[in-house]
Structure formats: structure tokens, C-alpha cells
Design an enzyme around this catalytic site. Structure first.
Site, PDB file in Angstrom:
ATOM      1  N   CYS A 228       0.849  -1.191   0.000  1.00  0.00           N
ATOM      2  CA  CYS A 228       0.000   0.000   0.000  1.00  0.00           C
ATOM      3  C   CYS A 228       0.886   1.243   0.000  1.00  0.00           C
ATOM      4  O   CYS A 228       1.844   1.345   0.783  1.00  0.00           O
ATOM      5  CB  CYS A 228      -0.915  -0.002   1.216  1.00  0.00           C
ATOM      6  SG  CYS A 228      -1.989  -1.465   1.290  1.00  0.00           S
TER       7      CYS A 228
ATOM      8  N   CYS B  10       1.397   3.020   3.478  1.00  0.00           N
ATOM      9  CA  CYS B  10       1.570   2.226   4.694  1.00  0.00           C
ATOM     10  C   CYS B  10       2.662   2.793   5.591  1.00  0.00           C
ATOM     11  O   CYS B  10       3.815   2.952   5.172  1.00  0.00           O
ATOM     12  CB  CYS B  10       1.904   0.778   4.345  1.00  0.00           C
ATOM     13  SG  CYS B  10       2.156  -0.258   5.803  1.00  0.00           S
TER      14      CYS B  10
ATOM     15  N   GLY C  57       2.157  -5.284   9.711  1.00  0.00           N
ATOM     16  CA  GLY C  57       2.225  -6.263   8.644  1.00  0.00           C
ATOM     17  C   GLY C  57       0.921  -6.994   8.385  1.00  0.00           C
ATOM     18  O   GLY C  57      -0.156  -6.486   8.638  1.00  0.00           O
TER      19      GLY C  57
ATOM     20  N   SER D 278      -9.290  -3.945   6.086  1.00  0.00           N
ATOM     21  CA  SER D 278      -8.981  -2.689   5.401  1.00  0.00           C
ATOM     22  C   SER D 278      -9.588  -2.676   4.007  1.00  0.00           C
ATOM     23  O   SER D 278      -9.301  -3.550   3.187  1.00  0.00           O
ATOM     24  CB  SER D 278      -7.461  -2.500   5.310  1.00  0.00           C
ATOM     25  OG  SER D 278      -6.899  -2.392   6.603  1.00  0.00           O
TER      26      SER D 278
ATOM     27  N   CYS E 153      -1.927   9.182  25.921  1.00  0.00           N
ATOM     28  CA  CYS E 153      -1.888   7.916  25.177  1.00  0.00           C
ATOM     29  C   CYS E 153      -0.913   6.974  25.889  1.00  0.00           C
ATOM     30  O   CYS E 153      -0.724   7.072  27.096  1.00  0.00           O
ATOM     31  CB  CYS E 153      -1.533   8.144  23.714  1.00  0.00           C
ATOM     32  SG  CYS E 153       0.000   9.057  23.424  1.00  0.00           S
TER      33      CYS E 153
ATOM     34  N   ASP F  91       2.556   1.733  17.879  1.00  0.00           N
ATOM     35  CA  ASP F  91       2.961   1.157  16.599  1.00  0.00           C
ATOM     36  C   ASP F  91       3.285   2.229  15.559  1.00  0.00           C
ATOM     37  O   ASP F  91       3.803   1.915  14.484  1.00  0.00           O
ATOM     38  CB  ASP F  91       1.928   0.152  16.072  1.00  0.00           C
ATOM     39  CG  ASP F  91       0.730   0.769  15.416  1.00  0.00           C
ATOM     40  OD1 ASP F  91       0.296   1.847  15.850  1.00  0.00           O
ATOM     41  OD2 ASP F  91       0.202   0.159  14.473  1.00  0.00           O
TER      42      ASP F  91
ATOM     43  N   CYS G 127      -8.471  25.845  22.369  1.00  0.00           N
ATOM     44  CA  CYS G 127      -9.438  25.523  21.318  1.00  0.00           C
ATOM     45  C   CYS G 127     -10.780  25.106  21.923  1.00  0.00           C
ATOM     46  O   CYS G 127     -10.832  24.407  22.938  1.00  0.00           O
ATOM     47  CB  CYS G 127      -8.887  24.393  20.446  1.00  0.00           C
ATOM     48  SG  CYS G 127      -9.982  23.911  19.100  1.00  0.00           S
TER      49      CYS G 127
ATOM     50  N   CYS H 263      -3.541  12.592  17.256  1.00  0.00           N
ATOM     51  CA  CYS H 263      -2.397  11.698  17.460  1.00  0.00           C
ATOM     52  C   CYS H 263      -1.083  12.467  17.332  1.00  0.00           C
ATOM     53  O   CYS H 263      -0.903  13.241  16.387  1.00  0.00           O
ATOM     54  CB  CYS H 263      -2.429  10.570  16.431  1.00  0.00           C
ATOM     55  SG  CYS H 263      -1.079   9.388  16.637  1.00  0.00           S
TER      56      CYS H 263
END
Length: 387
Positions: free
Chosen positions: A20, A23, A67, A123, A260, A276, A320, A330
Site C-alpha cells: 500500500c 503504509c 504487517g 482494510s 496515550c 505502533d 481551542c 495523534c
């Protein structure tokens, strides 16, 4: 574990049968130590046993990512299930989630996943022309037909499927076509993943990325269609996350939580990483070969990584009016820090602000409807005449 974290296990590491364009996990082979192409069975057993022993609650959830984890074959996953049963304490149960591109999912896979109660994240970027624009094999062949067939097989077997659709340059401009396609498929759970320049490591990500304004407009149009037609029928995670603070619930998705660091990664060599999107030497916490999973999850560096999301928020975010909905997004999507803005503003800021503002009035009404205990399907949107 004193902290309950989701462990994203990647037993095949970065190996994948697709290439992809966008990716973010491509190239991780260069980061990881050389070694076997799969998580060895002794480490797999150690992980399963420690996770079952340390996790609170009656149900322990396992997530298998890549993967592409299906490259390990069905026998490897039969071993996973066997080890889970062997180490399962009395009165406890397990659930399993598998994230896959679907390319080699056939009837045997679908049957196994159904029998063992796996949920599947699949996906799929919409209709064939949109999906195949960026999701192809290493030889450049299209993948849409096989992925759609995988979805049909999984649904036929009764497997719970959550469809993940990347908002990219091709589909971002056609939200109605995307919505109609997933509706024809009978999708019940959807997640739209925005892709902007700089948020993925692959060289092709720049060409595949959509403009933040286009992503915002896409999400607003998807919201219009959903609020008018699909409340109570389809769960769209992006909308669910926008609803949660209005309903008085915490965010479920790490992207919009205040902090997080609660979705850690187990790589194929036993390495534990903070996230990840940050599988690199700077974010390697340790190895399951040398330390207990509970100690790795509770490592001060892991906690500091999670807290940094909140502590480094720029002034723009802290002031905000959609902060509670967004929490800065993120950290992988943040620009480099600017003077007076130590954390850097999120590249998706324009999209998030547009979407959260646009959806707020109707979702506030929906939250009130839900607080009254009324069925979701009885909700009638004031915007339904616009569709």
C-alpha cells in the site's frame, strides 16, 4: 499489570503481501533486529501466559496485527488458540481481534475465525477504483476484488467485521460514493482513518494524502448521510468519538484521549514499543525475553510517552473550543514545534475543527435522546431534509 493496556501483537512483524502506497509500517524491517520472520512459539506462549495472568476482568482481549498476520498461516493461529486455552485461569475467557488486509482470507480462514469467535478489522478503501489506487500487491496487481470477497466470506460465517477505510486523495473527494458503497455491502461498523502528508513513513504517502480541508468536508458529508439514514444501524467510529464527550463518556480511541501510551506493541522479536506509530530505537521499552510484560507496561518511559501528548499540547490546542473532542489528535500527525508552541499543531487540525463543529448540534440532540433512554432508531435528524 497495574495499568490495563491493549497490547497490539505483531507476530509476523512488518511482513506483508501488499504494498500500500501510504503504509506507515513499511520500512520497519530496517529498524527491527535480524531474526526469524515470526514471533517464536516460546515467546508467544510467554506473552499469552503473562497477559492472561496479569490482566484484570473476566475477559482478556488479544489483538493480532501486522504487517499481515495471516501470512503466518492457520496452524500458527491454531497454536495461539491452543495456548490460550492451556493457560486460561478458571472463570476467565478470552476474545481475539485480527487486523487483516484480507488478501488471502478464504473459506478456511473464515470458518476458523467464526468457530473461534475472532472479530476482524478489514482494510477496504471503498469502491474498486478508489481502493486499488493505493492498495496493490508487490507486483502492482489490484486487490479490491479479493478483499471484497473476503468480507463476503466473513459475513457469511457470522464473523464480526469492522471495516477500516483510509481517507486518501482518491476517495476523499467522493464521500457519497464511499457511503453508498459501504451501505450496499451491508457494513455495520466503519472506521475512517485520515491520511495527511507527514503522517506516514512510506514514500508514496505524499501522493496518496488528502488535504485536511478535504478530509473535514468528507467527514461532514458522511455525518450528514449517517445522521439522516443510519443512526442505530451503522456504527461509525469517528462519529462515536465525537458523540462521547457530549454524552459524558470518555474517548475509546487513543487518538482523541487526553493521554496515550495505553496501546503498546509487541513485535516479532519480543520487543515492546510505546506505540505502533513509534516503532523505533527511541521508543523501545524493552524485551519480553528479558522482562515481564507487566513491568514493561508499567515502565516509567511508557507512562512518560503517554503523558507527553497532554503535557506538550500547544497553546492553540489548549485554547481551542473543541479540545475535549480532539485533545490534539495523534502525536504522529503533529508538525515540528514552533516558537511558543512546544508540541506542534496537528496537521489534521482544520479537518477536526470542521468536523467537530459541524456535528456538534445534532450530536448534542442525539446525546439528549440517548439520556432519555429512547431507542436510537427513533432519532430523527433536523438535517434529514438536506439529504
Amino acid at each position: 499489570m497495574s495499568r490495563e493496556c491493549l497490547v497490539m501483537a505483531k507476530p509476523a512483524g512488518p511482513r506483508c503481501n501488499m504494498r500500500c502506497a501510504y503504509c506507515y509500517y513499511r520500512g520497519k524491517e530496517a529498524v527491527l533486529p535480524k531474526g526469524p520472520g515470526r514471533l517464536p512459539v516460546d515467546l508467544l506462549e510467554r506473552y499469552i501466559e503473562q497477559r492472561l495472568r496479569a490482566s484484570p476482568g473476566p475477559v482478556v482481549h488479544f489483538e493480532w496485527h501486522g504487517g499481515e498476520p495471516t501470512l503466518l498461516g492457520l496452524d500458527y493461529f491454531r497454536t495461539i488458540v491452543r495456548l490460550q486455552r492451556a493457560h486460561l485461569p478458571p472463570g476467565r475467557s478470552v476474545s481475539n481481534g485480527l487486523q487483516t488486509n484480507g488478501y488471502i482470507v478464504d473459506g478456511a480462514w473464515a470458518g476458523f475465525l467464526a468457530r473461534e469467535g475472532f472479530s476482524v478489522g478489514l482494510s477496504l478503501d471503498g469502491p474498486a477504483d478508489m481502493h486499488d489506487a493505493f492498495r496493490r500487491t508487490a507486483d502492482g496487481d489490484p486487490t479490491h476484488a479479493r478483499v471484497e470477497r473476503a468480507y463476503e466470506l466473513l459475513k457469511e460465517k457470522g464473523v464480526f467485521v469492522n471495516l477500516l477505510c483510509v481517507i486518501q486523495a482518491r476517495n476523499a473527494l467522493q464521500p457519497d460514493a464511499v457511503f453508498d458503497y459501504f451501505r450496499r455491502l451491508g457494513a455495520t461498523h466503519l472506521q475512517f482513518l485520515p491520511l495527511v502528508v507527514g503522517s506516514a513513513g512510506a514514500a508514496g504517502a505524499t501522493a496518496a494524502a488528502a488535504a485536511p480541508e478535504a478530509i473535514g468536508e468528507f467527514l461532514c458529508r458522511i455525518f450528514d448521510r449517517w445522521i439522516a439514514q443510519d443512526v442505530g444501524r451503522t456504527v461509525i467510529q469517528n462519529i462515536d468519538e465525537a458523540l462521547r464527550p457530549l454524552y459524558g463518556m470518555p474517548h475509546a480511541l487513543c487518538v482523541h484521549r487526553e493521554t496515550c501510551g495505553e496501546v503498546v506493541v509487541l513485535e516479532r522479536d519480543g520487543g515492546i514499543y510505546a506505540c505502533d506509530h513509534f516503532v523505533d530505537s527511541d521508543h523501545l521499552i524493552g524485551s519480553l525475553r528479558e522482562q515481564a510484560l507487566a513491568d514493561l507496561v508499567d515502565d516509567p518511559r511508557m507512562i512518560a510517552f503517554g503523558d507527553a501528548k497532554r503535557d506538550s499540547l500547544p497553546r492553540t490546542c489548549r485554547e481551542c473550543d473543541v479540545l475535549l473532542s480532539c485533545n490534539g489528535g495523534c502525536p504522529k500527525d503533529r508538525d515540528a514545534a514552533a516558537p511558543g508552541e512546544p508540541g506542534g499543531v496537528n496537521r489534521l487540525c482544520a479537518a477536526y475543527r470542521m468536523f467537530f463543529h459541524y456535528s456538534r448540534t445534532e450530536l448534542t440532540r442525539l446525546a439528549a435522546h440517548m439520556h432519555e433512554g429512547r431507542p436510537l432508531r427513533e432519532f430523527r435528524s433536523m438535517t434529514s431534509t438536506l439529504i
